[in-house]
Design a protein around this motif. Structure first.
Motif, PDB file in Angstrom:
ATOM      1  N   GLY A 130      -8.619 -67.541  27.934  1.00 37.91           N
ATOM      2  CA  GLY A 130      -9.472 -67.124  29.051  1.00 37.91           C
ATOM      3  C   GLY A 130     -10.348 -68.228  29.611  1.00 37.91           C
ATOM      4  N   GLU A 160     -11.443 -67.527  33.103  1.00 35.16           N
ATOM      5  CA  GLU A 160     -12.448 -66.451  33.141  1.00 35.16           C
ATOM      6  C   GLU A 160     -13.825 -66.978  32.751  1.00 35.16           C
ATOM      7  OE1 GLU A 160      -9.431 -66.128  31.986  1.00 35.16           O
ATOM      8  OE2 GLU A 160      -8.637 -64.638  33.386  1.00 35.16           O
ATOM      9  N   ASN A 181      -6.207 -60.906  21.403  1.00 33.89           N
ATOM     10  CA  ASN A 181      -7.059 -61.048  22.594  1.00 33.89           C
ATOM     11  C   ASN A 181      -6.367 -61.874  23.673  1.00 33.89           C
ATOM     12  OD1 ASN A 181      -9.113 -59.576  21.439  1.00 33.89           O
ATOM     13  ND2 ASN A 181     -10.331 -61.365  20.845  1.00 33.89           N
ATOM     14  N   ARG A 182      -5.691 -62.930  23.246  1.00 27.86           N
ATOM     15  CA  ARG A 182      -5.002 -63.776  24.201  1.00 27.86           C
ATOM     16  C   ARG A 182      -3.892 -63.014  24.905  1.00 27.86           C
ATOM     17  NH1 ARG A 182      -2.991 -68.068  20.300  1.00 27.86           N
ATOM     18  NH2 ARG A 182      -1.947 -68.911  22.153  1.00 27.86           N
ATOM     19  N   ILE A 242      -5.302 -60.749  27.670  1.00 29.96           N
ATOM     20  CA  ILE A 242      -5.656 -61.511  28.879  1.00 29.96           C
ATOM     21  C   ILE A 242      -4.411 -61.880  29.670  1.00 29.96           C
ATOM     22  CG2 ILE A 242      -6.542 -63.744  29.677  1.00 29.96           C
ATOM     23  CD1 ILE A 242      -8.677 -63.542  27.474  1.00 29.96           C
ATOM     24  N   GLU A 259      -3.139 -60.727  33.410  1.00 31.15           N
ATOM     25  CA  GLU A 259      -3.020 -61.767  34.424  1.00 31.15           C
ATOM     26  C   GLU A 259      -1.636 -61.821  35.060  1.00 31.15           C
ATOM     27  OE1 GLU A 259      -3.734 -66.622  34.743  1.00 31.15           O
ATOM     28  OE2 GLU A 259      -4.272 -65.530  32.927  1.00 31.15           O
TER      29      GLU A 259
END
Length: 344
Positions: free
Chosen positions: A153, A156, A248-249, A252, A256
């Protein structure tokens, strides 16, 4: 000649609007930052006039150009009238070199009471100004460079830092590309080199301080090459490594890349690009996962087998001033900002 200005004279005037009278294709390829397009000739018309200019005569080319312009003159006049009389803008017209297209519309509008300005030298002179000043505006910049594996991120974090008032340089945003072989998915065409340089130039020109956050990149982003003076400055910057869980990756990256059915089809086509790095069998497996909606499984496999090894190969030897393991994004942001505060 009346009302001819150079770019430096008007570049900071808030009520000034640049009007690109070149064709839509030329405008899309590159233009002055913030300019709007009111074309004197459309793409096919420009091509025809150019052909006549080369193969026939200047007079015949001009005659054909006037014929084309005449058809849309009421529409063109209305657009300029709105800018000048309704929006009260200082209108500056330009074409490629400050030649026939901008001169003709400038003279015509001026004779009709719309006191527009013409940019001396056109877009070519604007590019000259950028090229001559680009290196200069970068010299005092101190970069804080965010690194981390794909999906942590970084973009972000940059956007949140900008919302909080810090200067950032979003190179992927300026390129309209994420840098990898799948980097154009759901974004459309990569920007041209000139458009990229325009975006970066104005971002750095209008910065509030000399400390700028940027994402660690390869020297090439899609078809874009980061200029040496920016790249070298980034390499001298303070480097931060951000670590995050693969879960978590994945979240994201899925958010995206997976926008709609079109982006899914685009992603599947783009996976063909990595067959030179992974086996045909593996890529076909990933494509099938995506087709069946198993996005997380495909994402994890791609990161473990392609993205992470590629990224670490390119960035694994950097010297980092801070390594942050993300547990909470607010805490991670605070840790990033600490580096900024130590540099003030």
């Amino acid at each position: 000649m009346f009302n001819i200005v150079e770019y430096e004279e008007v570049m900071h005037e808030k009520d000034c609007v640049f009007v690109d009278v070149r064709s839509p294709k030329e405008y899309k390829a590159s233009t002055i930052k913030g300019a709007i397009n009111i074309p004197v000739l459309l793409d096919d018309e420009r091509e025809m006039v150019g052909t006549l200019y080369v193969r026939s005569s200047v007079e015949e080319a001009r005659t054909k150009g006037i014929e084309y312009i005449s058809k849309r003159l009421p529409e063109i006049f209305e657009q300029f009238q709105r800018l000048y009389s309704v929006e009260k803008k200082k209108v500056v017209v330009f074409c490629a070199r400050g030649g026939m297209r901008s001169s003709s519309i400038h003279s015509l509008l001026y004779s009709l009471g719309i006191k527009v300005y013409k940019l001396k030298g056109g877009y070519r002179e604007y590019r000259r100004y950028i090229n001559e000043n680009f290196d200069n505006i970068t010299k005092n910049v101190k970069f804080i460079v965010l690194y981390g594996k794909t999906g942590v991120g970084k973009t972000e974090y940059l956007k949140e830092l900008e919302r909080r008032g810090f200067d950032i340089l979003d190179l992927e945003g300026a390129a309209n590309h994420r840098g990898s072989l799948l980097g154009s998915v759901s974004l459309g065409d990569c920007n041209t080199q000139k458009t990229f340089e325009t975006e970066v130039f104005h971002k750095l020109l209008n910065r509030k301080s000399d400390i700028v956050f940027v994402e660690g990149e390869s020297k090439r982003i899609g078809r874009i090459i980061i200029p040496d003076f920016i790249w070298n400055n980034m390499m001298k910057g303070e480097k931060i490594w951000i670590e995050d869980s693969i879960e978590n990756r994945c979240d994201i990256l899925i958010k995206e890349y997976i926008k709609d059915e079109n982006s899914i089809r685009e992603l599947i086509r783009a996976l063909e690009n990595i067959k030179k790095y992974l086996s045909y069998k593996k890529v076909e497996e990933y494509k099938k996962m995506i087709e069946e909606g198993n996005y997380k499984e495909a994402c994890i496999n791609l990161m473990l087998n392609y993205y992470d090894p590629m990224y670490m190969n390119g960035f694994g030897k950097k010297q980092f001033i801070k390594i942050i393991e993300n547990k909470n994004r607010e805490e991670t942001l605070s840790s990033i900002i600490e580096v900024y505060n130590q540099m003030i």
